[in-house]
Write an enzyme that holds these catalytic residues in place. Structure first.
Site, PDB file in Angstrom:
ATOM      1  N   LYS A  14       0.843  -1.199   0.000  1.00 45.00           N
ATOM      2  CA  LYS A  14       0.000   0.000   0.000  1.00 45.00           C
ATOM      3  C   LYS A  14       0.880   1.251   0.000  1.00 45.00           C
ATOM      4  O   LYS A  14       1.655   1.458   0.929  1.00 45.00           O
ATOM      5  CB  LYS A  14      -0.897   0.044   1.247  1.00 45.00           C
ATOM      6  CG  LYS A  14      -1.945   1.166   1.142  1.00 45.00           C
ATOM      7  CD  LYS A  14      -2.695   1.397   2.435  1.00 45.00           C
ATOM      8  CE  LYS A  14      -1.978   2.313   3.385  1.00 45.00           C
ATOM      9  NZ  LYS A  14      -1.719   3.672   2.877  1.00 45.00           N
ATOM     10  N   GLU A  63      11.413  15.725  14.666  1.00 40.66           N
ATOM     11  CA  GLU A  63      11.607  15.609  13.225  1.00 40.66           C
ATOM     12  C   GLU A  63      10.642  16.553  12.517  1.00 40.66           C
ATOM     13  O   GLU A  63       9.429  16.441  12.676  1.00 40.66           O
ATOM     14  CB  GLU A  63      11.339  14.170  12.769  1.00 40.66           C
ATOM     15  CG  GLU A  63      11.595  13.985  11.297  1.00 40.66           C
ATOM     16  CD  GLU A  63      11.422  12.548  10.833  1.00 40.66           C
ATOM     17  OE1 GLU A  63      10.469  11.882  11.284  1.00 40.66           O
ATOM     18  OE2 GLU A  63      12.244  12.090  10.016  1.00 40.66           O
ATOM     19  N   CYS A  96      14.037  10.824   5.574  1.00 37.24           N
ATOM     20  CA  CYS A  96      14.203  10.365   6.961  1.00 37.24           C
ATOM     21  C   CYS A  96      15.628  10.574   7.462  1.00 37.24           C
ATOM     22  O   CYS A  96      15.844  10.692   8.660  1.00 37.24           O
ATOM     23  CB  CYS A  96      13.763   8.916   7.101  1.00 37.24           C
ATOM     24  SG  CYS A  96      14.466   7.873   5.840  1.00 37.24           S
ATOM     25  N   GLU A 120       5.822   7.593  15.128  1.00 36.69           N
ATOM     26  CA  GLU A 120       4.526   7.514  15.814  1.00 36.69           C
ATOM     27  C   GLU A 120       3.705   6.326  15.287  1.00 36.69           C
ATOM     28  O   GLU A 120       3.226   5.488  16.056  1.00 36.69           O
ATOM     29  CB  GLU A 120       3.804   8.836  15.548  1.00 36.69           C
ATOM     30  CG  GLU A 120       2.479   8.990  16.243  1.00 36.69           C
ATOM     31  CD  GLU A 120       1.681  10.149  15.622  1.00 36.69           C
ATOM     32  OE1 GLU A 120       2.274  10.982  14.899  1.00 36.69           O
ATOM     33  OE2 GLU A 120       0.461  10.185  15.854  1.00 36.69           O
ATOM     34  N   ILE A 121       3.558   6.230  13.966  1.00 33.79           N
ATOM     35  CA  ILE A 121       2.756   5.134  13.390  1.00 33.79           C
ATOM     36  C   ILE A 121       3.517   3.809  13.486  1.00 33.79           C
ATOM     37  O   ILE A 121       2.925   2.745  13.686  1.00 33.79           O
ATOM     38  CB  ILE A 121       2.375   5.441  11.924  1.00 33.79           C
ATOM     39  CG1 ILE A 121       1.535   6.720  11.852  1.00 33.79           C
ATOM     40  CG2 ILE A 121       1.608   4.279  11.299  1.00 33.79           C
ATOM     41  CD1 ILE A 121       0.189   6.672  12.565  1.00 33.79           C
ATOM     42  N   GLY A 178       7.842   4.853   7.603  1.00 33.06           N
ATOM     43  CA  GLY A 178       6.996   6.007   7.888  1.00 33.06           C
ATOM     44  C   GLY A 178       7.401   6.644   9.193  1.00 33.06           C
ATOM     45  O   GLY A 178       8.550   6.512   9.639  1.00 33.06           O
ATOM     46  N   GLU A 226      11.203   1.117   9.385  1.00 33.39           N
ATOM     47  CA  GLU A 226      12.190   2.156   9.077  1.00 33.39           C
ATOM     48  C   GLU A 226      11.489   3.473   9.348  1.00 33.39           C
ATOM     49  O   GLU A 226      10.543   3.828   8.641  1.00 33.39           O
ATOM     50  CB  GLU A 226      12.642   2.015   7.618  1.00 33.39           C
ATOM     51  CG  GLU A 226      13.942   2.738   7.335  1.00 33.39           C
ATOM     52  CD  GLU A 226      13.708   4.122   6.801  1.00 33.39           C
ATOM     53  OE1 GLU A 226      13.657   5.072   7.621  1.00 33.39           O
ATOM     54  OE2 GLU A 226      13.570   4.261   5.584  1.00 33.39           O
TER      55      GLU A 226
HETATM   56  P1  ADP Z   1       3.417  10.721   7.622  1.00 30.68           P
HETATM   57  O1  ADP Z   1       3.110  11.163   9.021  1.00 30.68           O
HETATM   58  O2  ADP Z   1       4.720  11.198   7.152  1.00 30.68           O
HETATM   59  O3  ADP Z   1       2.298  10.896   6.648  1.00 30.68           O
HETATM   60  P2  ADP Z   1       2.771   8.041   8.301  1.00 30.68           P
HETATM   61  O4  ADP Z   1       3.658   7.259   9.191  1.00 30.68           O
HETATM   62  O5  ADP Z   1       1.503   8.590   8.865  1.00 30.68           O
HETATM   63  O6  ADP Z   1       3.679   9.172   7.688  1.00 30.68           O
HETATM   64  O7  ADP Z   1       2.376   7.218   7.015  1.00 30.68           O
HETATM   65  C1  ADP Z   1       3.222   6.319   6.360  1.00 30.68           C
HETATM   66  C2  ADP Z   1       2.374   5.199   5.796  1.00 30.68           C
HETATM   67  O8  ADP Z   1       1.705   4.552   6.872  1.00 30.68           O
HETATM   68  C3  ADP Z   1       1.275   5.626   4.830  1.00 30.68           C
HETATM   69  O9  ADP Z   1       1.183   4.651   3.790  1.00 30.68           O
HETATM   70  C4  ADP Z   1       0.023   5.596   5.686  1.00 30.68           C
HETATM   71  O10 ADP Z   1      -1.148   5.346   4.930  1.00 30.68           O
HETATM   72  C5  ADP Z   1       0.316   4.431   6.598  1.00 30.68           C
HETATM   73  N1  ADP Z   1      -0.396   4.437   7.889  1.00 30.68           N
HETATM   74  C6  ADP Z   1      -0.773   5.512   8.627  1.00 30.68           C
HETATM   75  N2  ADP Z   1      -1.402   5.118   9.736  1.00 30.68           N
HETATM   76  C7  ADP Z   1      -1.432   3.757   9.746  1.00 30.68           C
HETATM   77  C8  ADP Z   1      -1.931   2.752  10.633  1.00 30.68           C
HETATM   78  N3  ADP Z   1      -2.529   3.069  11.765  1.00 30.68           N
HETATM   79  N4  ADP Z   1      -1.760   1.460  10.301  1.00 30.68           N
HETATM   80  C9  ADP Z   1      -1.138   1.124   9.152  1.00 30.68           C
HETATM   81  N5  ADP Z   1      -0.647   2.022   8.268  1.00 30.68           N
HETATM   82  C10 ADP Z   1      -0.786   3.325   8.555  1.00 30.68           C
END
Ligand code: ADP
Length: 504
Positions: A201, A408, A310, A257-258, A254, A276
């Site tokens: 995705k 960041e 990053c 946090e996530i 990403g 990463e």
């Molecule tokens: P940014 O804050 O730079 O947008 P994210 O870490 O939010 O980066 O997003 C990186 C990827 O993780 C994107 O493909 C986003 O759709 C996906 N993503 C965001 N939240 C979740 C989640 N809770 N579970 C799985 N994937 C997620």
């Protein structure tokens, strides 16, 4: 500076091929076919150079995610990919790399339209980088194996024991918006070389090149279900993918946090996880450097890709004896890095990816000013008719408590601090929860290696910054991630090691 203030930031018109791609019906690539979503929800495709909506992609539903995982599961379980002769897997991967090369111009344009990065940059960095990920890993399809091992506690010759490398299984791969195609290929390449099947995705902000990649996966002749590419939001589709019980491994790039959320969500079913994540990379400039030659390199380390990297060199530590000269040298690059529309052939830096990211970066700059930082360069947004442009920014007079120093920013903003000696700067460099990349600029070989050993970070660059190669492992210490990608370590992350012990 006059030239900088008079830049026309109107986006150029798109090529026919790019427009035709944008006009396609939003669909998902599942089980080797383009299919409709189970519902009507779509996500806008926005060109960050103009702020205009230029297309739509599917916002995958839970049912769509389940279909994609089921397709990957079926493909993995009946061995239609791993069961092929390795030479066939290798050939198919090279065919995909050939097709990426054939479509390089369109891919670079789509990346520029979707992400805002200059098309020239996408053509020079992102597309060839994506190709090399596939080609390097293709070779491992036939070259990775186990070992024959002698036992330690049993009489020699009493058992025959060996290890076998097997694919981990069904992978979920979630990538961010800063290097969309490159990240997608960096993810699928080791999975495919190891014999895994995958559901990928892209980020909701930048789905176009992953969808074009799906076209090429289909044309290259991968068996159905081996690579599935779906678009959708992170908190819905991404979350469903991560929690899916039929998935064996998650690879995520990403935000930290996530990444933490994903790591927790993966625990219940004990999925294998590689992460990463974020960074706040230190860049140390020692007193012996040729400042004129070094300053543009340091500037490139933060302003490349508008700082949306990053490993962006976002914390500069310049020795007090050359501090002012380094900042002066970096300021002279303002014209080169002045943001322009992504299809402007003179662009070296584009807009930020989205309004959200623009607000985030400007918010940090404002917080830095409020906290007492002084603006050496930039600190504002240039004139434009729409779009999310931020001028390359240097902040000085900062201290380690400020949010601009600790967090960041993911934008073209560097905070500059002075240091006195090597031990002091090593401590300053390590005063962060991150540990992804670090740069050291010096002609003193001994100082370089001493700092390389003291700095806690997955990669240390000497007299360069942000150099990444598919043969070289990449990943983070501390909160910058878990595991390594690229190189043989990157392949390992997609393999289980099975030990076989036979009593003789
Ligand atoms: P940014 O804050 O730079 O947008 P994210 O870490 O939010 O980066 O997003 C990186 C990827 O993780 C994107 O493909 C986003 O759709 C996906 N993503 C965001 N939240 C979740 C989640 N809770 N579970 C799985 N994937 C997620």
């Amino acid at each position: 500076m006059n030239e900088v203030t008079t830049i026309d930031r109107t986006q150029r018109s798109y090529s026919k091929a790019a427009q035709a791609f944008l006009d396609r019906k939003p669909q998902l690539f599942i089980n080797g076919e383009w299919i409709d979503s189970s519902h009507d929800a779509v996500i806008d495709v926005e060109d960050p150079s103009s702020g205009k909506i230029v297309g739509h992609v599917v916002d995958a539903s839970d049912r769509d995610v389940d279909r994609a995982v089921a397709a990957a599961r079926a493909a993995f379980d009946d061995n239609r990919w791993y069961g092929l002769p390795p030479i066939e897997r290798e050939r198919t991967m090279h065919r995909l790399a050939d097709l990426l090369e054939r479509e390089a111009d369109l891919l670079a344009e789509l990346e520029a339209i979707d992400n805002g990065k200059p098309k020239g940059m996408a053509g020079a960095v992102d597309v060839p980088g994506a190709v090399s990920q596939i080609r390097f890993m293709a070779g491992w399809a036939s070259k990775s194996g186990g070992q024959t091992l002698a036992p330690y506690t049993m009489p020699t010759g009493s058992v025959f024991s060996y290890t076998v490398k097997e694919p981990v299984g069904v992978c979920v791969q979630i990538v961010p918006w800063n290097f969309p195609l490159l990240m997608a290929c960096l993810k699928i390449a080791p999975a495919l070389a190891a014999g895994c099947c995958t559901v990928l995705k892209p980020a909701e902000q930048t789905s176009l090149t992953a969808l074009k990649l799906a076209d090429l996966v289909q044309e290259a002749g991968f068996p159905a279900g081996v690579v599935n590419i779906i678009t959708g939001n992170g908190h819905t589709a991404g979350d469903r993918m991560v929690k899916h019980p039929d998935v064996d491994k998650i690879a995520f790039t990403g935000s930290t946090e996530i990444g933490k959320v994903i790591n927790k969500n993966a625990t219940d079913t004990m999925k294998r996880v590689t992460l990463e994540l974020g960074g706040k990379s230190p860049v140390v400039v020692m007193p012996d450097v040729d400042v004129e030659a070094t300053a543009p390199g340091v500037a490139g380390g933060i302003f490349f890709n508008a700082g949306q990297v990053c490993v962006a060199g976002s914390r500069l530590f310049a020795h007090k004896s050359i501090f002012d000269d380094v900042l002066e040298g970096m300021s002279q690059t303002a014209g080169f890095w002045a943001p322009r529309a992504s299809l402007d052939p003179d662009a070296h830096m584009g807009p930020l990816v989205s309004e959200e990211q623009y607000n985030r970066v400007m918010g940090y700059i404002d917080a830095g000013k409020r906290d007492g930082a002084s603006v050496v360069m930039g600190g504002d947004s240039p004139a434009s008719d729409g779009g999310y442009y931020v001028n390359p920014t240097i902040l000085a007079d900062v201290n380690p408590q400020m949010s601009v120093v600790r967090e960041e920013i993911f934008g073209p903003v560097v905070v500059a601090q002075r240091f006195d000696d090597l031990d002091e700067v090593a401590k300053m460099a390590n005063d962060t929860c991150y540990g992804l990349g670090a740069g050291v600029w010096t002609r003193d070989v001994s100082a370089l290696h001493r700092l390389a050993s003291k700095i806690k970070s997955g990669t240390v660059w000497g007299n360069c910054h942000g150099v990444i190669d598919t043969a070289l492992p990449f990943g983070g210490y501390k909160e910058s991630g878990i595991g390594r990608e690229q190189g043989i370590q990157g392949l390992d992350a997609y393999q289980e090691t099975k030990t076989v012990i036979v009593q003789l």
